[in-house]
Design a protein around this motif. Structure first.
Motif, PDB file in Angstrom:
ATOM      1  N   PHE A  69       0.836  -1.205   0.000  1.00 11.52           N
ATOM      2  CA  PHE A  69       0.000   0.000   0.000  1.00 11.52           C
ATOM      3  C   PHE A  69       0.867   1.250   0.000  1.00 11.52           C
ATOM      4  N   ALA A  87      -2.502  -1.140  -5.961  1.00 12.30           N
ATOM      5  CA  ALA A  87      -3.931  -1.302  -5.705  1.00 12.30           C
ATOM      6  C   ALA A  87      -4.244  -2.784  -5.646  1.00 12.30           C
ATOM      7  N   LEU A  88      -5.303  -3.101  -4.908  1.00 13.08           N
ATOM      8  CA  LEU A  88      -5.722  -4.495  -4.811  1.00 13.08           C
ATOM      9  C   LEU A  88      -6.534  -4.846  -6.044  1.00 13.08           C
ATOM     10  N   TYR A 138      -6.566  -2.356   2.871  1.00 12.95           N
ATOM     11  CA  TYR A 138      -7.287  -2.251   1.606  1.00 12.95           C
ATOM     12  C   TYR A 138      -8.759  -2.485   1.898  1.00 12.95           C
ATOM     13  N   HIS A 139      -9.546  -1.416   1.923  1.00 11.69           N
ATOM     14  CA  HIS A 139     -10.941  -1.585   2.319  1.00 11.69           C
ATOM     15  C   HIS A 139     -11.716  -2.499   1.379  1.00 11.69           C
ATOM     16  N   GLY A 140     -11.289  -2.513   0.117  1.00  9.50           N
ATOM     17  CA  GLY A 140     -11.979  -3.366  -0.842  1.00  9.50           C
ATOM     18  C   GLY A 140     -11.821  -4.843  -0.535  1.00  9.50           C
TER      19      GLY A 140
END
Ligand code: SF4
Ligand code: SF4
Lengths: 154, 145, 377
Positions: A47, A52-53, A99-101
């Protein structure tokens, strides 16, 4: 490419086992195998380096499921894959804080493979209904199961 | 205040420009057709449900009831009963296509070793019952649909 | 819509009401069977919780229970508005994994079909988005144009929506001079139509007021949720798989990757409209330079998938589509994961929607261009 180097150097100090393939023959440029307790650290490191995830998924192999994390960097589509054999207690730390996703991906894996994520904000079923709890549709029966070395080749 | 008035004028002009587009469409030819009374021509490349092909010389189906299509269909919607003529050649006595499940992927047409299947051009196929959607292509072919 | 009321007494005085409202599962503005549980304070959205899975069909299970060819029709049934990128991705993955080379002409035809599909998808989005904002007229113009694209695609692929056109090692049908001329004619028509859209939509003061500075997605938020596609490019990040990691024939074409500057709904609108123009550019170049030759490479009758894993990404109309394959040497995939862009794009509404006015939330939701069957898979 200077940026790539900084990332790889940073990763190599923490994960000496990293394999790098600049041509991305299998679709990714670097792959790391790590243990369950290392994943939050690895995710924060990625991060900080601006990745990005892309997605998280799991594969059911012998002896236990393996989690596969795909990350991508937008500037040059540099892709990195993390492989994480699920430990015996079937619990893996969640990376949803970083990573909130990841929260949805982890919920999906939870219902499809029965893997538990610790520190998850709410591990309820995502795509299946509550009645289908414990169904774990993507777990394979013993006769169809392959061992890890046979299929997860990179 | 000045900005407000400028925005008012510009905004009004933009709405009028949009109305102009609409007004022009109002006096132009309609782009739709009144469907049941007038129909648009079918695209030549359209692919309807699979149907059996006849040999132009003999008029018989070219299908040899080998079962490849049945086996390869992803939706498993083909069911064939094979029979043999007196001379020993196989032919489909019944060739059932369950059109409720067919995804029109065209894999059956493609894998057939004798080009025994082709796409029909029928598209308006309403039925009242589920059973009616199970076509027997042998008889359906004879009906000329 | 059902409404539930829950009251909370705060220490500093008045009673605050928090309403819970269900939008969906069957609501016109969710464009599919999506349910949103929205916590409201008056007109203000306090929380959004999407509930998905109403259209879940377990495509990944289907993929690992039948030979890989049988999954081909499935790829058209996830993203119904733009299915060819999914098919392109799946077949490219299999071709790479088995070492099958696709003839250049076939790649060009694939690119043309995919770009036409992208235009059709963006036109559908444009109409539906404006419908969400309460403008009924533009969808009729969009569908008029989309009809043309669908006719071309129908003639080429045989179907209007659920195309099953690409095959291992190539495509099913060639683009002959007649089809090429039709596509050129459509390009001429479409180029003239953008001025109509600009007059009707881009410069419209009501549209600007409804979308400017509404639903701002910061690059940081996009990164935390993994947003891709026009949603990400609207925030000023030029990430496009066609550009950053050129696959198929995209290396041969020059095109721009449009980006926005503020990351609001208006920018996402501009990005998509500009993307349609870029798609036309790509199609034009592809038609001009189309190499002669085969449209399908000869492939063995039975193709086994060698043991190992591989992933492949393409740029769909909504963002990055990735297929991840684990094979064990048989002709059935051991595991196939589909990464759908809308999944991540919807995910961020939970954070993005907080504190918005309800009507703005609907506008923002529309600007994300969601296709629910792709999320549910
Ligand atoms: S078109 Fe596809 S689904 Fe339909 S019968 Fe043929 S193989 Fe089966
Ligand atoms: S249609 Fe073709 S593939 Fe199907 S049974 Fe007849 S000959 Fe075999």
């Amino acid at each position: 490419m200077h940026h790539t180097d900084a990332l790889i150097i940073a990763l190599r100090t923490v994960f000496p086992s990293i394999t790098v393939s600049p041509e991305a023959e299998r679709g990714w440029h670097a792959a790391i195998a790590l243990a369950a307790e290392q994943i939050p650290g690895a995710a924060s490191l990625l991060f900080e380096h601006g990745l990005a995830l892309s997605f998280i998924t799991a594969v059911h192999v012998r002896p236990r499921c393996e989690l596969v994390y795909h990350f991508v960097r937008w500037e040059d589509a540099f892709r990195i894959v993390l492989h994480l054999p699920v430990p015996e207690n079937n619990t893996v730390p969640s990376i949803a804080e970083i990573y909130h996703g990841a929260a949805w991906h982890e919920r999906e894996i939870g219902e499809f493979f029965g893997i538990v994520f610790s520190n998850h904000p709410g591990l309820k079923p995502l795509l299946l209904t509550r009645e289908e709890k414990g169904l774990c549709p993507l777990l394979r029966s013993d006769s169809l199961l392959q061992s890890r070395e046979n299929v997860l080749i990179w | 205040m000045k900005r407000y008035i400028i925005e008012l004028v510009q905004g009004g002009a933009s709405l009028l420009a949009g109305l102009g587009v609409t007004l022009r469409a109002l006096v132009a030819q309609p782009v739709t057709v009144p469907y049941p009374r007038k129909k648009l021509p079918m695209q030549p490349g359209f692919r309807g449900h699979p149907m059996l092909v006849r040999n132009p010389a003999t008029g018989a189906f070219t299908c040899i009831a080998c079962g490849t299509c049945m086996q390869r269909c992803p939706s498993r919607c083909i069911d064939i009963t094979a029979a043999r003529t007196e001379s020993g050649t196989k032919y489909p006595a019944r060739f059932q296509l369950d059109f409720t499940r067919c995804s029109l992927c065209g894999i059956c047409v493609e894998v057939c070793p004798v080009s025994g299947l082709a796409f029909s051009r029928s598209f308006a196929m309403p039925h009242r019952t589920r059973e009616a959607c199970k076509y027997d292509l042998v008889t359906r072919g004879e009906e000329g649909t | 819509m059902g409404v539930a009321v829950r009251s909370t007494k705060t220490e500093s005085g008045p009673i605050h009401y928090r309403y819970f409202m269900n939008v969906g599962p069957q609501h016109p503005s969710t464009h599919g069977v999506l349910r949103l549980i929205i916590g409201l304070y008056g007109e203000y959205v306090l929380s959004i919780e999407p509930v998905i899975g109403y259209g879940h069909r377990m495509h990944e299970k289907m993929a690992q229970s039948r030979p890989w060819q049988a999954f081909l029709p499935n790829t058209a049934r996830m993203d119904y508005a733009c299915c060819l990128p999914h098919q392109h991705c799946y077949l490219s993955l299999i071709e790479q994994h088995t070492g099958i080379k696709v003839p250049p002409r076939a790649e060009y035809i694939r690119v043309i079909a995919v770009e036409l599909n992208r235009i059709a998808s963006h036109l559908l989005w444009l109409g539906a988005f404006l419908l969400d904002l309460g403008a009924f007229t533009p969808i009729l113009y969009c569908f008029d144009d989309r009809e043309e694209v669908l006719d071309i695609l129908e003639n080429l692929t045989g179907a209007r929506i659920t195309h099953c056109f690409f095959r291992i090692g190539g495509v099913l049908a060639d683009i002959d001079d007649h089809s090429a001329n039709r596509i050129r004619e459509f390009m001429r028509r479409m180029r003239g139509r953008f001025s109509v859209y600009h007059k009707l939509v881009t410069e419209n003061i009501i549209f600007i007021k409804r979308t400017r500075d509404i639903g701002i997605i910061t690059p940081d938020m996009a990164r935390r949720y993994g947003a891709t596609g026009p949603v990400l490019r609207g925030s000023g990040i030029a990430y496009d798989v066609r550009k950053q990691q050129p696959y198929s024939a995209y290396r041969d074409f020059s095109f721009d990757v449009p980006t926005g500057s503020r990351g609001d709904c208006y920018d996402r609108y501009l990005v998509r409209v500009e993307e349609m123009q870029q798609s036309l550019c790509i199609i034009e170049q592809a038609l001009e330079r189309m190499p002669a030759g085969e449209i399908r490479a000869p492939v063995p009758r039975t193709i086994r998938l060698p043991a190992g894993q591989r992933s492949f990404s393409v740029e769909g109309a909504r963002g990055e589509v990735t297929y991840y394959l684990v094979a064990d040497g048989t002709d059935t995939p051991y595991r196939l994961k589909v990464r759908s862009p809308c999944y991540a794009n919807l995910n961020l509404i939970q954070e993005l929607g907080q504190g918005m006015l309800f009507a703005d939330m609907i506008a923002t939701l529309g600007s994300l261009d969601l296709v629910i069957p792709e999320i549910d898979r």
